[in-house]
Every structure is written in C-alpha cells, then in structure tokens.
Design a protein around this motif. Sequence first.
Motif, short mmCIF file in Angstrom:
data_model
loop_
_atom_site.label_atom_id
_atom_site.label_comp_id
_atom_site.label_asym_id
_atom_site.label_seq_id
_atom_site.Cartn_x
_atom_site.Cartn_y
_atom_site.Cartn_z
N VAL B 99 0.90 -1.33 -0.18
CA VAL B 99 -0.11 0.07 -0.05
C VAL B 99 0.99 1.22 0.06
O VAL B 99 1.61 1.46 0.99
N ARG B 100 0.94 2.09 -1.31
CA ARG B 100 1.44 3.54 -1.24
C ARG B 100 0.78 4.56 -1.11
O ARG B 100 1.25 5.46 -0.86
N ALA B 364 2.45 0.73 3.69
CA ALA B 364 2.00 -0.35 4.61
C ALA B 364 1.92 -1.48 3.82
O ALA B 364 1.39 -1.43 2.71
N VAL B 365 2.61 -2.76 4.34
CA VAL B 365 2.60 -3.92 3.69
C VAL B 365 1.61 -4.90 4.38
O VAL B 365 1.88 -5.19 5.20
N PHE B 366 1.11 -5.72 3.34
CA PHE B 366 0.00 -6.68 4.03
C PHE B 366 0.29 -8.07 2.97
O PHE B 366 0.43 -8.10 1.87
N VAL B 376 0.65 -3.46 -6.06
CA VAL B 376 0.54 -2.17 -5.36
C VAL B 376 -0.69 -1.65 -5.22
O VAL B 376 -1.48 -1.74 -5.98
N MET B 377 -0.89 -0.97 -4.18
CA MET B 377 -2.46 -0.18 -4.18
C MET B 377 -1.91 1.20 -3.78
O MET B 377 -1.16 1.63 -2.99
N LYS B 386 3.23 13.61 -2.05
CA LYS B 386 1.53 13.52 -2.14
C LYS B 386 1.17 12.38 -2.91
O LYS B 386 1.72 11.84 -3.61
N ILE B 387 -0.01 11.70 -2.02
CA ILE B 387 -0.60 10.78 -2.74
C ILE B 387 -1.40 11.08 -3.78
O ILE B 387 -1.91 12.12 -4.09
N THR B 388 -0.93 10.69 -5.11
CA THR B 388 -1.67 10.93 -6.37
C THR B 388 -2.80 9.93 -6.90
O THR B 388 -3.68 10.07 -7.48
N GLU B 389 -2.81 8.74 -6.24
CA GLU B 389 -3.84 7.43 -6.38
C GLU B 389 -4.07 6.79 -5.34
O GLU B 389 -3.09 6.31 -4.55
#
Lengths: 570, 450
Positions: B99-100, B364-366, B376-377, B386-389
């Motif tokens: 999770v990015r 966070a890695v699951f 990837v999420m 910044k989060i872009t997606e």
Amino acid sequence: MKECRQVFPRSAIPLICFSVSVFAADGELIDRFIEAKASAKKAPLAAIASDAEFLRRVTLDLTGQLPDPKIAREFLAGAEPKKREKYVETLIPPLPSAGLRSVMQAPFVDRWTYFFNDLFRNGELLEEGINTFYDHVYKSLILNLPYDEFVRGLITASAVSTWSDGPANFIARSHIFEGDGYMMNHEDTADEIAINTTRLFLGVSLECVSCHDGAHHLEKVNLWLSQRKRAEMIRQASFFGKTFISPAFGRSPQFSVKDTRGGYDLSTRSSLRPPRDKKLDITPAFLLTGEKALPGEKPREAFARMLTSHPQFARAAVNLIWAELMGQGIVDGPFDFDLARQDPKNPPPAPWTIQPSHPELLNALAEDFRANGHDLRRLMKMIVSSRAYQRAIAAPRGWSENHSDLFTRRVTRRLSAEQLFDAVSLTAGLKPAYKVTFSDKKVASVMQTRSPQDIDKSDAPLFRALQAFGQCDRYAIEADRKPTMVQAAILLNDKLIRERLVVQKDGRLEALLKSPDNNVLIDELYLAALSRFPDAKERADALATLKDDRARGAEDLLFVLVNRLDFLFY
Amino acid sequence: MPAQNRNRRDLLRLAALFGAEGFAPWNVSAQSRVKPRASADAVIFLNLQGGPSQMDMFDVKMGKWAPENRDVRMTKFGYSMPYGFLPKTIEHLEKLTVVRSAQAWETVHSRGQYYLQTGHAVSPARIKESPSIGSVVAYEYKERRRSRDFLPPFVSMNYQPTTMYGPLQGEGCLPADCAPLTLDLAQKNLPFFVEEKDRARLLHRWEMLQRSDSSRAALDDNSPAGMRRFESFSRSVFQMMNNPAMAGVLKVSDDERKLYGSSSFGDACVIARNMVAADAGAKFLMVTQPGWDHHSNIYGKDNKGGLYKNCPEFDAAFAALLGDLERMKLLDRTLVIAMGEFGRTPGGLTPVAGREHYADTMFAVFAGAGVRGGRVMGATDAECAKITEFGWSAKRPVYTEDACATIYSVLGIDWSKRITKTPSGRDFLYVDPAAGTKVVNFREVSDLFG
C-alpha cells in the motif's frame, strides 16, 4: 475526649481547632469519621492487624523498606504500652539539630523524596538537573519544610541554570518543544505548567479544558470541569506568561528560568492544541476564585499565594498522602477531584453523588493540616496511628465489595517495583551498589536512586524488571502496582531473581548456614521476609526442606518466601 | 483437599482471571452490523519503529540524493523495488499487497506509536483507559480459548518503552489478563524459558510454594483482588513455562537465526512464527524493529549504518517469515503487516543527510489471510510528497484506523463494537469513525482481499 464526641455532629470546624491541642497527632480524628460511617452503612470493621502485619506495613509505607530481623524480634517481643506509636517515631528522623549530615541516612527521607520525584517527573529529560532537583527535595524533607512553603518555592523559583540550582527544575520540567523538537513553544509551556501545578497541588486535571471548553465533553466525566471554559484555563496559564524557559548557555536540557517575557501571547501557533481565540482576556486569574494579582505582585508569586492559601490545596495534599498510605484516596484518584461534588451540604444534582467517600474527614484532615503548619510528618503520623490504617488485610465476617471505599479493612497492594526489589535484596542480605548518574555517588537501594536511569546504567536487567513491575519512568509511565504475567514469570524463573537467592559471599544465607541450628536459620529468614516467626506447619515444612542438602534447601526456602503472596502484597 | 473445595477454588481463580472487576460482556455492544472476514487465526504486526523511509523501500523513488547501489529495478509485477535494500523480500512479492497510499495523523514518535498500537488518536483524558489493538483482540478471544491453549493472546516482542516512543500500550480499561506478554529478545535470559537443567528444581520449588504458602491456600472470594489475580497469573505462567512445547516455541536454532538475519528482530520473528505454528492461543503478535528514525546519515557511511543496517535486518527476517509461513501452510490463516508510525520527508536530504518525520505519505505492507499478492495499491508523486492515486474503493488514504479494522476483521472481530463502561464515562469504540475531530468513517481495507 467525651466533650469532643458531643461537639462533633454539630460542626466540624470547632472540633478541629480543639483537636489541635487535645488529639495532637493521634488517629482519633480519623477513626471517629471512619467508624461512624461504617456503622451507618452497617459495614463490619476488620480486626486490628497483628504486630507483625503492622510492623511490616508501616515500615514499608513510611520508609519503603522491610524492617530488619533484629528490629522485628524486638518489636514482636516488646510489651510496653503505645509500642506502635513509639516505633513510628523511630522511623522518622529527628530535625537536623546537628546539621544536615546528622540525618543524611534516613530511609524515610529517601522514600518520600522518591515519591515526590515521581510526582514531579524528575527524570532523564533533565539530565544533570536530576541531581540538583533531587537534593532540593531531599533537603526540604529533612528540614520538614512546611508543604505550602515547599510548593511556593517550586512555583516561584528562577535560576540561571537548573543544573546548578535545584528548585527551578520543577518549572523547567514542564517545557514543551515545537513539533521540530528544537525550539520551545512558550504558550504550550505556560499551559503545561498550569496543568501540572493544578493537577499536583489542587488535584484537578485540566488536560481536557486546555483544548476545548468542558461543555459538550465532560458532562458525564466531571461536573465542575464540564462548566469550565478553555479561556479560564488560559487565564490560569497566563500567570506563567512572563516565565521564560530557555537553554542555559545554549544547550538544553540545562535551562534558565526567568520572568523576562512580555506575557501570554494568543497569536502563537500551538504545537499540541487547536488555535486559541485571539480575542480572549488573558489577565491572569486564579481558576478556583477568579482572583487576580495584587498591584505590584509578580504573577508567579500571586499564583503561588492563591494556590497555597486555598482550602483545596490542603485537601488535595492530605488526600494525596492518605492515598499513598491507605492504598486509595478519600477522593480516588488523587488527581481526579470534581470540585462541584465536595460539599455534602450542597449536593450535586442527580445522578451525581458526593465524590469523597468521607467528605467531613477530608475537610477535617485538611483543616488540621492548615492549622498545624502544613506539616507532612504530623499528617503521616496521624494517619498511621489510626485504627483505620492498622486494620487487618483479612476480611471481617460480613464483608462485602460494597464496603471497599469505607476503609474498614486494609486496602491491600502489591509492593511497588522499588519496594519489591529492595525487599528481595534485604531479605537475601545483599548490599547492591547502584551508581548515581552524573555523580560519583553510589547508593545501596533502589529507593535511594535519583531517577530510573541510575539503575538502567548500573544494572540493565534490574531496570527491565523494575519496568515490568510498574516503575514510574518520570515521563509517560506512571507508577503502577497492577499484577501481570511477566511479573509472575520474573519471580519464578528470571535469572535476576535466581542469582540473588543463592548462597553467596556476605549474603544472609551464607551467614546463617554457619550456624548449625536450622531453627535459627528458619526464624531469621521468616523475620527478614515476613517480619514474623513461622507457624508450626511452616517450621516443619522448612525443616524438611533443610534435611538433605542444607544449602540447597535454604535457597529453596528463600525462593519460596519471596514468591509468597504475603511477601508480595502488604 | 476435598473435591468440592478444589472446584470452588478453581472457579474463583477463573473469576479472578477472566471476570475481573465487574467487567462483564454486557459492557461491550455493537452499534451496527459489519461482517468480519474471519480469514486469519493470528496476526503478526511488524512495528517499524521510528518511521521507515518510504522512498527507499516499498515506494522507492529515484533522485540525485540516493546512492546507486539501492539498485532500483522493475519487478515482474510491474513496479519498481530497491534490489539493493530488499533483495530477499522481492522474492516474495507474489504474497504482498504494497500500500503506497497510506497516511499518518501524527509526526511525533510517541503520539504516532500510540496511534499505531491502539488505532486511536491521543486524548490525554483517555490514554489510560484506551486498550491497544492486541488487548482488544485478547478480550475478544477470551471465550474462544481452549483448555490446551498455553500462550497468551497478545504478545509483544522487543518494544522498549522510552521517553521518545512512549510506553507499550496495554489493556487500558480491559481486564488485566488482556495485557501483553512482553518478550525482549535482546535479553538473553527470558524469564519464560526454562532450561532443562533447571526444570526439576523449578518444579520442586513450585510444589513447595503451593504446599507451604499459607497466604495462597487462604485465598477466597473475599481476598484482595490483586492477590487473587497475581496467583492466577502465576499459575498460567507456570503452566506455560512447564509446558514442554514452550521451550520449542522460544527456541531459535543457529540456522534459523542466520536465515532470519542474525538480529534480535529476526529472533523475534522466528518466535512469532513458532507461536503461530504452535496454535496455542497466541492471536496478536507485535514485533518491533527499532532504529528507523533516520534524521541524519540515512545512507550511513561506506554502505554501513542507516538504511544499510535496518533494511538488511528487516529484509532477511521478513522474507524468511513469509517463506516459512507459506512452507508451513500457515500463511493462508495468518495476516502479516509491516508499517511504521509515519513516513519521512520527501525530496532531497536535509543538511545532515537525513529525513525528518512526515505524515502525508507512508507505506504499509500486507500479506496472508487471503490478501491478494503481487500488486501495489495507490501511488504517490515523483518525490513521495503527495498521494496521487488512492487505489482502493474508499477513494481516500489508508489510515491506521483502516489497518486496525482490517486486523479485527480477519480475526473475526466485529469492529463496530464499543465498550460502554469506561472510567471516563465515554464509550471506547473499537474503531472510532473520527480521528480527533475529523470524521472519516474508517473501514476494513476490503480491497486487499480477493
């Protein structure tokens, strides 16, 4: 005495004035309130504890240590009247008629210095300030400084350097950094000082109203605080608006504390709290009365004056000491006072009830404290001489959980982390040497250390064990006596415990094994651990243990003693 | 002792252990129906204490500030990873959702750690009463415990309470037996580990204690609660220590130690694996790896220190753990999470070659418990600023609260429950829909699965 009983129901105040001269520091003042309420509630009173139970309890409570076997023998054998009162006198050192050095070794002072250092969070963050602060508290207690004077000194102290000058560490300890961790946030710091002083000395917790008004938040939590506004908290903090804490000589945590700032500034950005209303009146005003400083009076001095002269100051103080000695407060916990629920003549609206378990007793103790020079020793002696303090752990017939706040039975506690590991050392007859950080000194008990880091640096496994037993870290972790699985495991199997309980040079076991008499060995171990002689069954069991391999059996006996519930709880 | 008496005493012990202080289940209620996934028997939570550098690890970015030997390349799953830092983990990407688009609320360690451990915002009035995630799990699993379970439900390894990071969060207002069992693997002598040569003597001493401690024998329901609880703890602890399987659980062989990276973090991961494999009641295992707070020399010197120390330790242990869990057929029923309390500042390094604390982006890695691997999420901009997606159905960042709801969900815990009888009088919601004053409506990250 008889007259007093008659005066009592009419009004508490005349009784108290009278009690000063008649009752001196005996516990009668306490017991009439406790026993009257017990009787009204039809709660049975536990028996008075045996001499052994009393001896161990009062020694642990007043000095943090177990009584020496020799003392225990003498006390148990003694038959003179008032021997308990006389014993208590031996625990409290005399005032230093021959200079401080004459009473420098006083477990009573060690224990209460430790207590206040926990409260004031005198730890790691102050570095060398730990020692100057420690010395200040220690000296104040040796001199039995009146508590109000002691507190005024802390609140008004200034210093060029807290590493040279002890009392200013109290204010400096409340510093709050900006989020970056380098610069001080002045207004957050003033808020923090107000929160800490109000908590410690008035028993009221302002954290919630330091961010928002009490309304719509605290209605179910604290009636008085639900009616307080953040603005009132800020006016309390504003007494510290001029107080400037800065790194002395450019390096924190050596601080200088001076009143050189312009005042509380509503426009600065808080690093912890929502923005402050810029239009607020920030004239310093005492939270409990709205009182302002006198013309020309320095704000901190004004605050200290109002604080220490307010009746709640004495009420919070006696409740705090009561809680420490009795196991729970008359208001429990000692920093959770709800000031709208204190006066039985003016009860709060339902469903609220009066908060103190014994409101008249709390007032009477507070009045006595004020009338007698805020004398902590007098207060402690009064409490421990009461029947309420001396009641047995064992439940009386007819005991019910509903009686648990009536003080009709000892509130039993686990030994604190410090008490426990000192007790293990003493029982095993060991003399550890813990190095005092930033000093050449070494001390022989945990209770004499200046801060947890002394142990951390001298004996890392012991430090971890102390943490597991709820040692206060003087930062985020408060002292705690709650049992856990890890504690049980440490006592049963940790190397730390096992290696302290073997026959070793200069230890108690080695000395006792020199005598061929197993009964002497058994008596001494029981006296050291439990302050009493073994009963017939315990003696027979111990004798059987010593039969084959005597040294190994003695180790096992010692191990079993420190794992007994009546060793761990008192 | 007469049998009747015996039973009564056992019941009392049980009451002391499980029914402490009038904390009956009616104090917990659910406000709405959610459907827990119940896809895991245990959760291993790797707490990367200090705030790991997202742009050097699972959200790797290119920049002049970075050393060449991070060896950033495209993986077969179509995203880049640093082969220099996480070579072994990369071999297990088919098990991972990375999770990015995660985000933190705090940039102060102690507050961030509090958040990570409890899933709740710091509120001074409530710090003492709020239970941590592991304690809630322990509470929820009380009634599901089997008589053969000898491990406690909540185990924390290698968390050192410090001034900077704050205490280990425990049971708060929940009963004492919901507290974590703590193990410190840097400490060679664990109190729970009984060496064979010492076993007979411990047993002898235990029997002697049971026989001769009159204060133990005198316990009844009027005895002080603390004494009763201590006695029941010492019985469970003794049962655990004396269980022959326990030595196996705590054992780390030389080969395993090496495989897991020869560090106390690696050792703790071996023990976490053993605890899951023992199927003996351990449900929430938090393993802490300290040292991620790289304010200066984040790339160390001469390929030593900084990330050159932390990444290989993490990489070896994490990869070995995933590999072992899969090999032992445990991964399907074990959720593994790795994350820190926040991320680090994006773009170039500070003048002392480090990175500061940063909340807007982190990873966070699951893995396991039905998490779909190999992807990837979410995504961030070129510098991780910044989060872009967001990459998941909630169309917002993944927060600690969402991770918390996911943990409860996989363990079959209704995360909409609340504890209604707290000391402050305010309800404790397992997952609070609001972070402080901001209402987000947190939920399980269901997109991780299937």
